[in-house]
Design an enzyme around this catalytic site. Sequence first.
Site, PDB file in Angstrom:
ATOM      1  N   THR A   7      55.440  38.832  30.144  1.00 32.88           N
ATOM      2  CA  THR A   7      55.236  38.145  31.420  1.00 32.88           C
ATOM      3  C   THR A   7      54.162  37.054  31.320  1.00 32.88           C
ATOM      4  O   THR A   7      53.477  36.940  30.308  1.00 32.88           O
ATOM      5  CB  THR A   7      54.819  39.153  32.503  1.00 32.88           C
ATOM      6  OG1 THR A   7      53.779  39.972  31.971  1.00 32.88           O
ATOM      7  CG2 THR A   7      55.972  40.022  32.914  1.00 32.88           C
ATOM      8  N   ASP A   8      54.024  36.280  32.405  1.00 31.29           N
ATOM      9  CA  ASP A   8      53.039  35.190  32.429  1.00 31.29           C
ATOM     10  C   ASP A   8      51.738  35.641  33.086  1.00 31.29           C
ATOM     11  O   ASP A   8      51.071  34.836  33.736  1.00 31.29           O
ATOM     12  CB  ASP A   8      53.587  33.994  33.219  1.00 31.29           C
ATOM     13  CG  ASP A   8      54.943  33.569  32.751  1.00 31.29           C
ATOM     14  OD1 ASP A   8      55.083  33.313  31.555  1.00 31.29           O
ATOM     15  OD2 ASP A   8      55.870  33.493  33.572  1.00 31.29           O
TER      16      ASP A   8
ATOM     17  N   SER B  57      46.657  35.066  35.747  1.00 30.30           N
ATOM     18  CA  SER B  57      47.922  34.392  36.013  1.00 30.30           C
ATOM     19  C   SER B  57      47.952  33.176  35.097  1.00 30.30           C
ATOM     20  O   SER B  57      47.132  32.278  35.231  1.00 30.30           O
ATOM     21  CB  SER B  57      47.973  33.971  37.473  1.00 30.30           C
ATOM     22  OG  SER B  57      49.078  33.136  37.672  1.00 30.30           O
ATOM     23  N   ARG B  58      48.865  33.178  34.130  1.00 24.03           N
ATOM     24  CA  ARG B  58      48.777  32.149  33.093  1.00 24.03           C
ATOM     25  C   ARG B  58      49.414  30.823  33.488  1.00 24.03           C
ATOM     26  O   ARG B  58      49.172  29.831  32.842  1.00 24.03           O
ATOM     27  CB  ARG B  58      49.414  32.655  31.795  1.00 24.03           C
ATOM     28  CG  ARG B  58      48.674  33.841  31.251  1.00 24.03           C
ATOM     29  CD  ARG B  58      48.979  34.127  29.814  1.00 24.03           C
ATOM     30  NE  ARG B  58      48.440  35.430  29.500  1.00 24.03           N
ATOM     31  CZ  ARG B  58      49.146  36.547  29.527  1.00 24.03           C
ATOM     32  NH1 ARG B  58      50.434  36.490  29.787  1.00 24.03           N
ATOM     33  NH2 ARG B  58      48.587  37.701  29.269  1.00 24.03           N
ATOM     34  N   VAL B  59      50.264  30.793  34.496  1.00 23.04           N
ATOM     35  CA  VAL B  59      50.852  29.500  34.857  1.00 23.04           C
ATOM     36  C   VAL B  59      50.591  29.106  36.311  1.00 23.04           C
ATOM     37  O   VAL B  59      50.614  27.936  36.644  1.00 23.04           O
ATOM     38  CB  VAL B  59      52.376  29.457  34.594  1.00 23.04           C
ATOM     39  CG1 VAL B  59      52.682  29.560  33.130  1.00 23.04           C
ATOM     40  CG2 VAL B  59      53.102  30.509  35.379  1.00 23.04           C
TER      41      VAL B  59
END
Length: 507
Positions: free
Chosen positions: A340-341, A366-368
């Site tokens: 997941t991101d 939260s990477r994006v």
Amino acid sequence: MPLSDELHRWIGHAEVRIAGMAVAPGIERIGRVVRVGDGVATVAGLPETRLDELLVFESGSLGLAIDLGEEEIGCILLGDAGGIAAGTNVRGSGEVARAPVGAALLGRVVDAFGMPLDGGMPPPAEELLPVERPAPAIVDRDLVQRPLASGLLVVDAMIPLGRGQRELIIGDRGTGKTAVAVDAMINQRSTEVICIYAAVGQKSSSVNNVIDAMRRFGAIERCLFVIGGPDAAPGLQWLTPYAACTMGEHFLAQGRDVLLVIDDLTKHAAVYRQLSLLLRRPPGREAYPGDVFYIHSRLLERAAKLSGELGGGSLTALPIAETQAGNISAYVPTNLISITDGQIYLDPHLFYEDQKPAVNVGLSVSRVGGKTQAPVLKNLAESLRLEYQQFLELEVFTRFGTMVDERTRKVIEHGRRIRAVLAQPQFAPQSLGQQVALLLAVQGGTLDRLALDQVGSFRNRLADWLAQRCPEALRLGEADEALPDELRARLVETLADLARSLTAEGP
Ligand SMILES: Nc1ncnc2c1ncn2[C@@H]1O[C@H](COP(=O)(O)OP(=O)(O)OP(=O)(O)O)[C@@H](O)[C@H]1O
Ligand SMILES: [Mg+2]
């Protein structure tokens, strides 16, 4: 009466068509069941079966071929095992499992094959699409650009989500995982996002609570519930998230935004492990079969933000995973974290201290989504995470009863107010305007003038107070660049008034 030319032509066409459809004799291969047990069957005599092909048992029940051997085929049962015994006839259908898709499903509760579980008629399907479909290719995708507001301040301010992102909600049993996802779905009542809730092996009572909450607080006419209950055939439970994803992809292809909640993938993995062990596949780590990573990655890769040429729709996935005693490095949780991101980690300690939603900010990321955060919120939230983390570190010291200097005491008091503001009751998602106002109250020091136990009342009264005294704040949108100076000044003033009215009332 002579037939008109038109009619002659029509009959001619029909004859051609019927001639074309002439039934040719064919050979249908019939196999037979060798072994059958808890949700699986082994079949012999069908050497031409392909992977993922549907098999039809004499009783009408369906099976899905997931293991092809030279002599025998392992299949998972998708329906009632009654009437299936060693020796029962089976035939291959030449078809893969398909789920119905279409707008008629919205507002309904169905199983993976679109069969109603809400007592209604089967919803009419626009199309039947395979439950397993390839994920959009790289060139078909666009960057995640728009935020998906969850309505939870702690998420939207510090772990923002974007449309098309995959964010894992992870935590121990009963720490509010479903509650976070449900609040995010409820918040979509003010957007056009379609919400799909896929439940795998969840208790009927919990599923009922989710449906009830959506009915009371959400936009139920834009929700779809795809349920594989614990009493359904394990094969059907296993198929549920894939089918739900297919149902969502129909709307994705129309350029719509879809939110898919999968509750939960740990149970999904457990069901798959059970089926694989019964089919005598070699067990690997924690007795899971070797392809447990692949079953989840091929599902979650289907979440995407599509490019403009393909309509620009998005499918955001919020898979849920359960940990044991906070162990996020167990096999399935680590797999999911890497697929997941980002993840929202729910901490049991925070939950028992009554800090709800119990999001552990340090372990969540939260990477994006950060790039998509609404600019008005971003400006205010930038320093929040750091301030909060510093406070948490300092707070540990004070637990030992250490004397602290005045400056540290202030930092701690301020931090406590941040924490109080991040708590939020269930089913009460906040609008962007409310979130901006709350953060402004934190940063501007308005909350420092309140007693700690008044922060909750401040938050709960805020929406009405703003609606009466500063309604333009509630109209703030995700596209607004910066908070205009005069609105900011008005807001600060309005917030100070609210704080004053609370202090006047006393604790
Ligand atoms: N923000 C909140 N405020 C108050 N109560 C909450 C909040 N979030 C969750 N709860 C309560 O906590 C309990 C557990 O929540 P929930 O069922 O969402 O947890 P879960 O992690 O999904 O549990 P399970 O592991 O059983 O699926 C519920 O009774 C719910 O009402
Ligand atoms: Mg739950």
